[in-house]
Scaffold this active site. Structure first.
Site, mmCIF file in Angstrom:
data_model
loop_
_atom_site.group_PDB
_atom_site.id
_atom_site.type_symbol
_atom_site.label_atom_id
_atom_site.label_comp_id
_atom_site.label_asym_id
_atom_site.label_seq_id
_atom_site.Cartn_x
_atom_site.Cartn_y
_atom_site.Cartn_z
ATOM 1 N N LEU A 160 21.648 -29.736 -5.204
ATOM 2 C CA LEU A 160 23.026 -30.165 -5.425
ATOM 3 C C LEU A 160 23.333 -30.132 -6.918
ATOM 4 O O LEU A 160 24.400 -29.728 -7.356
ATOM 5 C CB LEU A 160 23.227 -31.564 -4.857
ATOM 6 C CG LEU A 160 22.886 -31.727 -3.374
ATOM 7 C CD1 LEU A 160 23.200 -33.138 -2.910
ATOM 8 C CD2 LEU A 160 23.653 -30.724 -2.531
ATOM 9 N N ALA A 164 28.784 -24.767 -5.475
ATOM 10 C CA ALA A 164 28.945 -23.890 -6.630
ATOM 11 C C ALA A 164 30.303 -23.193 -6.596
ATOM 12 O O ALA A 164 31.020 -23.151 -7.599
ATOM 13 C CB ALA A 164 27.811 -22.864 -6.672
ATOM 14 N N GLY A 165 30.671 -22.642 -5.441
ATOM 15 C CA GLY A 165 31.898 -21.865 -5.342
ATOM 16 C C GLY A 165 33.139 -22.722 -5.519
ATOM 17 O O GLY A 165 34.045 -22.375 -6.299
ATOM 18 N N ARG A 219 11.492 -25.635 -5.134
ATOM 19 C CA ARG A 219 12.566 -26.511 -5.581
ATOM 20 C C ARG A 219 12.196 -27.963 -5.293
ATOM 21 O O ARG A 219 11.721 -28.287 -4.208
ATOM 22 C CB ARG A 219 13.864 -26.166 -4.852
ATOM 23 C CG ARG A 219 15.032 -27.032 -5.257
ATOM 24 C CD ARG A 219 16.287 -26.649 -4.518
ATOM 25 N NE ARG A 219 16.201 -26.892 -3.089
ATOM 26 C CZ ARG A 219 16.307 -28.087 -2.521
ATOM 27 N NH1 ARG A 219 16.487 -29.154 -3.256
ATOM 28 N NH2 ARG A 219 16.225 -28.216 -1.207
ATOM 29 N N SER A 254 15.089 -36.399 7.189
ATOM 30 C CA SER A 254 14.837 -36.707 5.781
ATOM 31 C C SER A 254 13.358 -36.909 5.509
ATOM 32 O O SER A 254 12.631 -37.524 6.268
ATOM 33 C CB SER A 254 15.602 -37.941 5.363
ATOM 34 O OG SER A 254 15.154 -38.340 4.092
ATOM 35 N N HIS A 282 14.025 -23.980 4.827
ATOM 36 C CA HIS A 282 15.065 -24.905 4.406
ATOM 37 C C HIS A 282 15.907 -24.369 3.255
ATOM 38 O O HIS A 282 17.109 -24.570 3.205
ATOM 39 C CB HIS A 282 14.384 -26.217 3.992
ATOM 40 C CG HIS A 282 15.333 -27.278 3.552
ATOM 41 N ND1 HIS A 282 16.403 -27.651 4.320
ATOM 42 C CD2 HIS A 282 15.379 -28.047 2.429
ATOM 43 C CE1 HIS A 282 17.058 -28.613 3.681
ATOM 44 N NE2 HIS A 282 16.481 -28.859 2.545
ATOM 45 N N GLY A 312 32.836 -17.767 -1.688
ATOM 46 C CA GLY A 312 32.076 -18.940 -1.268
ATOM 47 C C GLY A 312 32.763 -20.212 -1.743
ATOM 48 O O GLY A 312 33.354 -20.254 -2.830
ATOM 49 N N ARG A 348 5.945 -31.011 -0.230
ATOM 50 C CA ARG A 348 6.462 -30.315 0.945
ATOM 51 C C ARG A 348 5.602 -29.137 1.382
ATOM 52 O O ARG A 348 5.294 -28.989 2.560
ATOM 53 C CB ARG A 348 7.869 -29.785 0.644
ATOM 54 C CG ARG A 348 8.903 -30.873 0.523
ATOM 55 C CD ARG A 348 10.258 -30.293 0.179
ATOM 56 N NE ARG A 348 11.224 -31.391 0.109
ATOM 57 C CZ ARG A 348 12.517 -31.235 -0.166
ATOM 58 N NH1 ARG A 348 13.014 -30.023 -0.386
ATOM 59 N NH2 ARG A 348 13.321 -32.261 -0.205
#
Lengths: 248, 644, 212
Positions: free
Chosen positions: B450, B53-54, B444, B293, B410, B49, B339
């Protein structure tokens, strides 16, 4: 709506390709261009034919994977729009649409509409970065950046690396892609130490990769889905001239 | 319920440090063993990946001197779906002097995760958040700035402090390009070998250690093995099990699922995040959903007609025949409820038959009031790019006609189980970013994904992996080794099966159907009855998939249908596990809403007495084994949230 | 490409200005022409200035053509397979791709003819070198209108070439920002129009009998 598609089919990198016609019916005007191709592929699979290979991923205009030349225009007729964001309401019943891959020696065809754009990665590896190994950074506020510079850097950094600039350029040049990165990093104070080595390294790699030279026709900027302008090429030229003079 | 799974032994995070929470990360870095710089070049690490992160992990491990092999299925590492993140990245810099601190970010994140995450992990994330911003600025990431040249911040996702750093609506893109450039620098330096258009199809486990992967070259079809001293999976989330999601088309669970089948526990698979403001589906051709957004809810008012089946144009519906249901039900927060609440409320009115647009699956997000109050120019300055994107996709002008929105999948909080070191229960297998389960609990917060991806990749993993690698290099393993041969044979058999199957249905047709089942029964609202039904439907559909799926062409070329077939096969198994996990967790928490567990007002009701644990599932065919990791809260005491 | 092009633009401006002597009459024109030949005499040998200019020009032309061949060669390799369908150009220099190469071919043919006509007089009715005025009047005489048409066509090609070439040279050497790029594009257009008009006025005047 009913459309006639003429699509470039090429089984592999070394095979000969040709345009093949398909008629597709019942296309919704709300479908995106790629969804229209999905529908075509579903039909081809049902008919036992090999579906059309094309690159795509995020389908929201940011990953830069999609790459079709539609009726002679990279990403199709709508300005500032990637193929995935182009919708079929742009077309009308009975239209004929030509679909081809990006055509460039540095972007060899992999299959059908899929091309190999790894030359872009090599250009970045040749200097399109700031050397800041993890953990070495000073506090983020230690170096203020004038807002105008940060905004201009962002505008250049908005490049998605799709390669439409190369596809549109009559010379097959990768100048706009390369210049967008040179401009982004050259506008930031953090990018100054490597400013000269960066531009020399990237230009050398660009030329070695087989891209054509820039003759400032501006076709790249007109095709760019992120509306990156020719001023970045101007900046690259300036930086290159200074860097070459210093190296000489 | 026991007919679906068996209970196993509890699982514990043996690497978790103790002591005061703000000293734990430092303590772990001190107790973990190090690898001498001259020995690092003898150690090979595979990173799968190239997202936040990868790419950040591969680049940093390369800088440290390890030999890194980095894989991605896309044509370039820069295409990874982290690129699409819009909003921003949180950091407890307190540049605004508005009362923010590492502790507050920690507190908000634990609470936002509805008390289903580990305190130690979240505190570490909050500590590292500040270093991430420093790192990214040093790389030249063009964050938004103020006229004085300093970084701009905004408040995001209902946070009371302004701690979100952003680069217009393309923060993910800019952060990923920073990591990508750092990665390419290491490629040029020779410490990282990059393999694009390669897909990991199996994990190689030798003598109980993760020692390598089997990959297929997507261009030539060649299946090869790479052996290493450790394997890092940074392969993202599994939202595409729903077919329609905001994920990229290529996002898949195959790398994680193959590891799961080799013994890695899969934790909390039912925790999925549904985002309320996406552009609704327009027809059967729909291939993905596009996120708008969340900031739109600051000025837009959400409504549907009061009468069901009211198909008048929105402008023709008089004010008193409109139901501004969020303002009505949540007078205090109105259109700005979290959300999950906004999403469920939209589903509720559409289920009543009051939805708008194609299929009745949409609600209006109306800017008429905002335009009247602020003027069209002000609205355009704030949301112009979003309005343009909406118009491009729908062909409707949101300045004149209310937007139509609907929730969409999402993000997935669940993922492979890892300890404090990000190591799974298979020694040598590390998991970073969205692919692991670790930091977000059951929900989350905005601008946290991010942060977590970069925290794992730049700072956590490079520090913790040395403790494992200190035992290396491990014994050489060649292609004839029985574990390698078996893994490779399994991959080849699977490919041969798909290509040889005498079917008549496309992979996508199955994927779409599977997604429909998941969305209906394991989406925004889950019930005991629905989940049981879903498990049955998935099993039937899976059987039909293996009987009728058709994959054209050959395996020795670029074959996008073959790629999809393998991924969808794994989605079937994951989907089943998600339903089982959702079925066993009879409480509601975060993104997981069980209709049976709600307050009198219809809000999510947690059951801390019975469910304050991580559900780590071990693969065992159709009857997975449940290992529970108890969660303890020493600092942030669980409370029930309320948005009335 | 940019440097050699700019040298040639400077030459064109001087050449055009010199041509306008024709409106001052035969004597003035011929004196000007002779003046170029005798510049610096007796300190320097006859035609010193002209030879310096000629060598400079030949070098510039050589570099310019060599660069263009190299660019074209690269462009051909950079796109080995052509597009089946091609839309008209949309860039800031929309006709550049077409006009630069084809225009250059026209200009090269023109320059050869122009040298044979007015320098070597091979194809000019007036063979006496000192009578530049006579040679010009003879070649653009009304009955020889195809010559004038060819001259004007070549000028059109030159105009397009300059319109793109001048700002392109500036872009390559100086790399101006957006605002200055727009200004330079306007300058390029203006210079191209002035040069084309300045050159075109002579054959037109002769062809319509205003100068004879």
């Amino acid at each position: 709506m009913k459309l006639r598609l003429r699509i470039w089919r090429q089984p592999g990198a070394d095979a000969k390709g040709k345009m093949v016609s398909y008629v597709i019916d019942g296309v919704s005007e709300d479908a995106s261009f790629l969804e229209m191709l999905d529908v075509l592929n579903e039909r081809l699979i049902a008919d036992g034919e090999d579906p059309v290979a094309f690159d795509h991923d995020c389908r929201e205009g940011i990953c830069g994977a999609c790459s079709l030349v539609i009726d002679g225009q990279p990403h199709g007729p709508q300005a500032a729009t990637t193929t995935c964001q182009l919708h079929m309401r742009k077309y009308k019943d009975g239209d004929t649409i030509d679909i081809e891959p990006w055509r460039a020696g540095a972007f060899p065809v992999v299959k059908d509409l899929v091309v190999d754009r790894s030359a872009f990665d090599r250009i970045i590896a040749a200097g399109g970065y700031i050397s800041a190994p993890t953990g070495t950074a000073p506090d983020a506020h230690s170096v203020p950046v004038p807002k105008a510079d940060a905004d201009a850097a962002f505008a250049a950094a908005a490049c998605i690396g799709c390669g439409a600039c190369v596809a549109a350029c009559p010379n097959g040049s990768g100048m706009l892609f390369m210049a967008a990165k040179v401009a982004h990093l050259g506008l930031m104070p953090q990018g100054q130490p490597e400013r000269h080595t960066r531009v020399l390294g990237m230009v050398a790699e660009h030329d070695a990769a087989g891209f054509g030279g820039c003759t400032n026709t501006g076709e790249c900027a007109a095709a760019c889905p992120k509306e990156i302008g020719l001023d970045v090429i101007g900046q690259l030229n300036r930086d290159f001239r200074k860097a070459a003079a210093r190296a000489a | 319920m026991s007919e679906y799974y068996t209970d196993g032994d509890p699982v514990a995070d043996t690497k978790a440090p103790t002591g005061p929470i703000n000293e734990r990360w430092e303590r772990r870095r001190f107790t973990g063993r190090l690898v001498n710089p001259s020995n690092r070049r003898k150690l090979r690490v595979i990173v799968v990946g190239t997202g936040l992160a990868g790419a950040s992990a591969a680049a940093t491990l390369g800088e440290l001197g390890y030999r890194v092999s980095n894989y991605c299925f896309q044509d370039s590492p820069r295409r990874a779906h982290s690129i699409a993140a819009q909003g921003g990245i949180n950091a407890a810099k307190n540049y605004r002097n508005d009362g923010d601190s590492v502790y507050r970010l920690f507190y908000d994140t634990v609470k936002g995760g509805d008390f289903r995450s580990r305190e130690s992990n979240v505190h570490r994330l909050a500590e590292i958040s500040t270093e991430i911003i420093d790192q990214c600025v040093a790389q030249g990431v063009p964050f938004a700035r103020e006229y004085g040249g300093l970084l701009d911040n905004r408040s995001f996702g209902g946070a009371q402090v302004s701690r979100t750093f952003y680069a217009r609506g393309q923060t993910g893109q800019q952060l990923l390009l920073g990591a990508y450039q750092a990665l390419e620098r290491q490629v040029a330096a020779g410490t990282v070998e990059l393999h694009t258009r390669h897909e990991m199809l199996e994990l190689v486990v030798v003598d109980g250690r993760a020692r390598g992967i089997i990959v297929r070259d997507l261009v030539t079809g060649e299946v090869t093995t790479e052996i290493a001293d450790a394997v890092v999976l940074a392969t993202g989330g599994y939202g595409n099990v729903f077919f329609l999601s905001t994920n990229a088309k290529g996002c898949n669970v195959t790398a994680s699922w193959r590891a799961h089948r080799q013994g890695a526990y899969f934790a909390n698979p039912c925790y999925t995040q549904i985002h309320p403001t996406c552009i609704p589906q327009s027809g059967d051709h729909q291939s993905k959903l596009t996120l708008m957004s969340e900031s739109l809810r600051n000025d837009g008012r959400v409504w549907v007609p009061k009468e069901r089946g009211d198909d008048r144009a929105p402008a023709d519906i008089p004010e008193d025949e409109r139901d501004y249901y969020l303002e009505r039900r949540y007078p205090a927060f109105g259109n700005l409820v979290p959300r999950d609440i906004a999403s469920r409320a939209a589903k509720a009115v559409c289920d009543e038959g009051r939805g708008v647009g194609p299929g009745g699956l949409g609600v209006y997000l109306d800017f008429a009031d905002a335009i009247g109050r602020l003027g069209k120019d002000a609205v355009e300055a704030k949301y112009g790019n979003l309005f343009q994107m909406y118009e491009r996709i729908t062909g409707e002008n949101p300045y004149e006609r209310p937007m139509r929105i609907y929730p969409a999948v999402h993000y997935t909080m669940g993922g492979l189980w890892v300890d404090y070191d990000l190591q799974s229960n298979i020694p040598g297998l590390f998991v970073a970013g969205e692919a692991n389960f670790s930091d977000h609990g059951a929900n989350r917060l905005g601008a946290s994904a991010l942060m977590q991806g970069l925290s794992d990749g730049y700072f956590v993993l490079p520090n913790t992996i040395s403790d494992y690698l200190a035992d290396g290099p491990f014994a050489a393993v060649d292609d004839d080794h029985e574990a390698v041969a078996a893994a490779k044979a399994a991959v080849n058999d699977r490919i041969a099966f798909f290509l040889g199957n005498d079917g008549d249905r496309s992979v996508d047709s199955f994927h779409r159907e599977l997604g429909g089942i998941m969305w209906e029964y394991c989406g925004m609202e889950r019930t005991d009855e629905g989940l049981r039904k879903a498990i049955g439907l998935i099993r039937d559909l899976k059987a039909e998939f293996y009987k009728r799926v058709k994959v054209p062409a050959t395996g020795a070329e670029l074959n996008q249908q073959l790629e999809k077939a393998g991924r969808v096969a794994d989605f079937f198994e994951l989907g089943e596990l998600m339903c089982i996990d959702a079925l066993h967790r009879t409480e509601s928490c975060g993104g997981h809403f069980r209709a049976e567990s709600q307050t009198e007002d219809g809000e999510a009701k947690r059951d801390d007495e019975h469910f304050s644990y991580v559900a780590a599932w071990e693969f065992a065919g159709e009857e997975p084994v449940l290992h529970r990791e108890a969660l303890e809260f020493e600092y942030v005491k669980p409370t029930q949230r309320s948005y009335k | 490409m940019a440097v050699s092009g700019i040298l040639m633009v400077l030459f064109l401006i001087a050449h055009m200005a010199g041509n306008l002597h024709i409106f001052e009459g035969r004597e003035s024109m011929n004196d000007y022409a002779e003046g170029l030949r005798t510049f610096g005499e007796p300190l320097l040998p006859r035609e010193s200035l002209l030879w310096v200019l000629r060598i400079g020009l030949i070098a510039a032309i050589g570099v310019h053509i060599a660069s263009s061949i190299a660019l074209t060669h690269r462009a051909l390799h950079a796109r080995p397979v052509r597009y089946v369908s091609r839309k008209p150009a949309k860039g800031e220099s929309p006709h550049a791709a077409a006009t630069m190469r084809w225009g250059a071919a026209v200009i090269v043919l023109f320059v050869i003819w122009h040298l044979l006509d007015l320098t070597f007089r091979t194809v000019n009715p007036v063979k006496e070198a000192p009578d530049a005025y006579g040679a010009v009047v003879a070649t653009f005489a009304p009955e020889r209108w195809p010559v004038t048409v060819f001259y004007l066509l070549a000028l059109a090609a030159l105009g397009f070439h300059l319109r793109h070439g001048i700002w392109s040279a500036v872009q390559t050497i100086a790399g101006p920002g957006l605002a200055w790029r727009r200004r330079w594009q306007a300058v390029a257009l203006a210079v191209a129009v002035i040069i084309v008009a300045g050159f075109a006025i002579v054959p037109l005047a002769v062809s319509f009998g205003l100068v004879s």
